[in-house]
Design an enzyme around this catalytic site. Sequence first.
Site, PDB file in Angstrom:
ATOM      1  CG  ASN A   1      27.318 -53.591  25.839  1.00  0.00           C
ATOM      2  OD1 ASN A   1      28.491 -53.414  26.147  1.00  0.00           O
ATOM      3  ND2 ASN A   1      26.322 -53.222  26.617  1.00  0.00           N
TER       4      ASN A   1
ATOM      5  CB  CYS B   1      24.735 -49.982  27.428  1.00  0.00           C
ATOM      6  SG  CYS B   1      25.037 -49.678  29.174  1.00  0.00           S
TER       7      CYS B   1
ATOM      8  CG  HIS C   1      21.164 -51.516  30.292  1.00  0.00           C
ATOM      9  ND1 HIS C   1      22.258 -51.847  29.530  1.00  0.00           N
ATOM     10  CD2 HIS C   1      20.084 -51.614  29.463  1.00  0.00           C
ATOM     11  CE1 HIS C   1      21.856 -52.148  28.308  1.00  0.00           C
ATOM     12  NE2 HIS C   1      20.549 -52.012  28.247  1.00  0.00           N
TER      13      HIS C   1
ATOM     14  CG  ASP D   1      18.203 -52.251  25.508  1.00  0.00           C
ATOM     15  OD1 ASP D   1      19.403 -52.151  25.801  1.00  0.00           O
ATOM     16  OD2 ASP D   1      17.363 -52.785  26.247  1.00  0.00           O
TER      17      ASP D   1
END
Length: 1115
Positions: free
Chosen positions: A200, A205, A452, A469
């Site tokens: 990131n 994200c 997020h 993630d």
Amino acid sequence: MTMITPPQLEQEDDEMLVPHSEFTEGPQPMEVAQVEAPHTAESQSVEDPPSTRFTWPIENFSRLNLKKLYSDIFIVGGYKWRILIFPKGNNVDHLSMYLDVADATTLPYGWNRYAQFSLSVINQIHSKLSIRKDTQHQFNSRESDWGFTSFMPLGELYDPSRGYLVNDTCVVEAEVAVRRVVDYWNYDSKKETGYVGLKNQGATCYMNSLLQTLYHIPYFRKAVYHMPTTENDIPSASIPLALQSLFYKLQYSDSSVATKELTKSFGWDMYDSFMQHDVQELNRVLCEKLEDKMKGTVVEGAIQQLFEGHHMNYIECINVDYKSSRKESFYDLQLDVKGCKDVYASFDKYVEVERLEGDNKYHAEQYGLQDAKKGVLFIDLPPVLQLHLKRFEYYFIRDGMVKINDRYEFPVQLDLDRDNGKYLSPDADRTVRNLYTLHSVLVHSGGVHGGHYYAFIRPTLTDQWFKFDDERVTKEDVKRALEEQYGGEEELPQTNPVFNNTPFKFTKYSNAYMLVYIRESDKEKIICNVDEKDIAEHLRIRLKKEQEEKEHKKKEKAEAHLYTIIKVARDEDLSQQIGKDIYFDLVDHDKVRSFRIQKQLPFNLFKDEVAKEFGVPVQYQRFWLWAKRQNHTYRPNRPLHYQEEVQSVGQLREVSNKAHNAELKLFLEVELGPDLRALPPPDRTKEDTLLFFKLYDPEKEELRYVGRLFVKALGKPVEILSKLNQMAGFTANEEIELYEEIKFEPSVMCEHIDKRLSFRSSQLEDGDIICFQKATTPENEQQCRYPDVPSFLEYVHNRQMVHFRSLERPKDDDFCLELSKLFTYDDVVERVARHIGIEDPSKIRLTSHNCYSQQPKPQPIKYRGVEHLSDMLVHYNQTSDILYYEVLDIPLPELQGLKSLKITFHSSAKDEVVVHNIRLPKSSTVADVLHDLKTKVELSQPNAEIRLVEVFYHKIYKIFPLSEKIENINDQYWTLRAEEVPEEEKHLSPHDRLIHVYHFLKDANQNQVQIQNFGEPFFLVIHEGESLAEVKVRIQKKLQVPDEEFSKWKFAFLSLGRPEYLQDSDILANRFQRRDVYGAFEQYLGLEHLDTTPKRAYTVNQNRHVYEKPVKIYN
């Protein structure tokens, strides 16, 4: 007080999460961490304790004079916590609020604890409007507090009508649950799952989740690999190559992959990487860009083959034989979430037939206005179906976007042929089976102002799901990937059954935002095999080389403790660098030859390496150690002794380097004979001093290295003048001046050397630098900008290339000027004015640059408000090279002596509203403003009286007295409105009342009444005994509302936000008894009706968050 209860407040948004710090403008993370705790196997805790709520009522809130305030300490999970707030904001115009570890200063070294928590400001009038923000954090000694610098606007908090401050009391709550600390650092995604994540960059994200989804569509990956690229392409300038490189690394790398090359190929800068965008919009823009770059190549049309479908928009008349249809293509579908329980309900709504009848009849060419049916049906659906769920919608009550967190289900298998193909048009190919299987679920966790993104993906459509993630990839079960992403409310189990509490429900803010389905009949084609033969050879070679270099660096890093880096500077380095790369000191050690040598190797054997590299025999080498002096210069200090040279490299490094880094810096002294062959180094006694010499040419403004000499400490400079002239190429008797370069930080120190004093008397020692030049003459001093060494070094030290940008075009450089950091304010504006052709420099206004936001600072530089250019360029601990300029119509000192007010004039003579900018001396009064305004506006009559009122959130808060000074009037947050005073208000009888009249509407979706004012408020005179029916006639005439529309309006008496509806027979004067009510704006006649004023357009993308800029890919 504390009580153990689960969360129940509704969250509106998520702002920046930051550890509290005493400044605003810094590289703060813009993403909100996930609201929910990780559910991976290694992070699950069997016995997670329940959350604890701490409520903190803060009295006399508006009168707090403290910059920051701590709550009482409360205990959760055996740990001490407290809330930290900044009532006036932590250098921002928002309330700042953090959760703080109360005993952080007394805890043992290395402590840490992990907590999920929420912070709330309670709305004491309507609890549903309470503002709550959730996050999680691992607290430690460096980050002992964590929270939200911009929790909520101060304007909303301190507005008593909003309900957050009642009786000057603000109620703050914290909900804290301590969790088991998760060991993130040792987790290996590749080892655990076979896949790697994406790094990131700050707020990327949303992009990472999309890229993982596209990568795991193998047909798409293969198409990207087959896009033509060459070995001469640069990834940061080529989207195809950057994407190929990224996909290759995702496929073959063992660790997470960076995306900087790709974002650079988009033309993005750091600011773009810290601006969170909409994932749906990025998907469209990226696919459009790839589709364009695939044209004329072997993969032309690949994007369409994957994602393109077609639907038919039709209108069919009911009573005549007429039908109109239009075929349109789509790459994705936007489905409604609001009011739909699942995907099928959304498709039902998508193809729902609309009736065009009554006032909305359809004009059918030769048939005229006709009743008709309007709808959409699908002609064909794509192999890969991308469904964007409309989780963000415009909410007219708030005039902004809100997130829809309603429960919304989606199946693993989606049958779009259901009910005899009710979604398909008559022209659809019914032989194609439109049965889809779910491939990926993109999730948004957070609120409308941020959050997020992550993705759940089934790369091979098996039962195993994976969560991507950012850098972390974990295995997940189907419940986690599907059911837990439906959204809606979740019921927590009772924490204490003895009390028979009602189960608590709370809204889940993590929910599916985008779904990707793959058609069963195309599954084999889409989930195809992609291997190295699909990757261009030049790409494989390039990326394998990168991988090898990476492995080599990794190995070097792992073995670094076994090696020492030795950097060897020589006369050749000094000649190459001085006057080009550097001007002060002798050498940039990062640009000299470095050797990586095992620490155990004897230094004598290292000299063999040097002999091979430079061709200097070992016996002719003499090495000097460098030393950092107290004045921060770095000079050769002393030669190595014989005893030191027989030591190992590692031992020598430890002796020479107190900083204990892995580098050993040396100067290699080599004496050359007339034939430029190396000679043995000369014998050296304690009386010999090694000096280095630089030559300055004032006419060319050039400084260069000319060599070094050993001099006797008791000798004098006059004894070496002929040698220096020889080194410079001057005649033997040329008169020269000598200066010692002493230091350059923080300021230059360069002193004249008396040639008649001894070197020792002049305090010259080993490693010192002497700069010399031809003696200056009066003629030279006039002709040369910098006639001597000190003035030239001062110039070099302070020169600054400044990029000037117009304040109207803050992204583009207009011109560059070479200036001095010591230039005064007047010097700088004079240079700018001269460059752009403005005669009066005082009409130039400058604004400094914010290094973090890459934008102009909000406030311009005041006239002579800073002393030097260096003050204009500094921003906290960073220095910029950008300034913004604007050309004013009057000199800046004059403008600063004036007060500028933006006044909205509501004309009675014309049906229009005009904004005027009034500039008057700060000592002026409201009467002066109105007098000036009268010269600019058209009045209904020459002697008409006008007044100035303050309007805020569609309410009139104040009528300004004519005597009030304008210096303290604020037009930034409040609207200043000028209007003619109606004749009837000038002649009020003792029984007449002047009341406030506001437009309002109610939010029907709220459990409690929520009043929303809108439109222009106004005053109205009501007479004794006058009924509402009589007043309505005057209101309709004043506002010129058509009868049909006016008949739908309702009228209410409102006091402190509570409406009491009125009948036509009600006598209004009876309601407005008190003439001087405190806060008269809170007691008014309300006109309830729909707000028909134009709103901001949200048609481009209903899902874009309100703070976002549109996604652009520039290359």
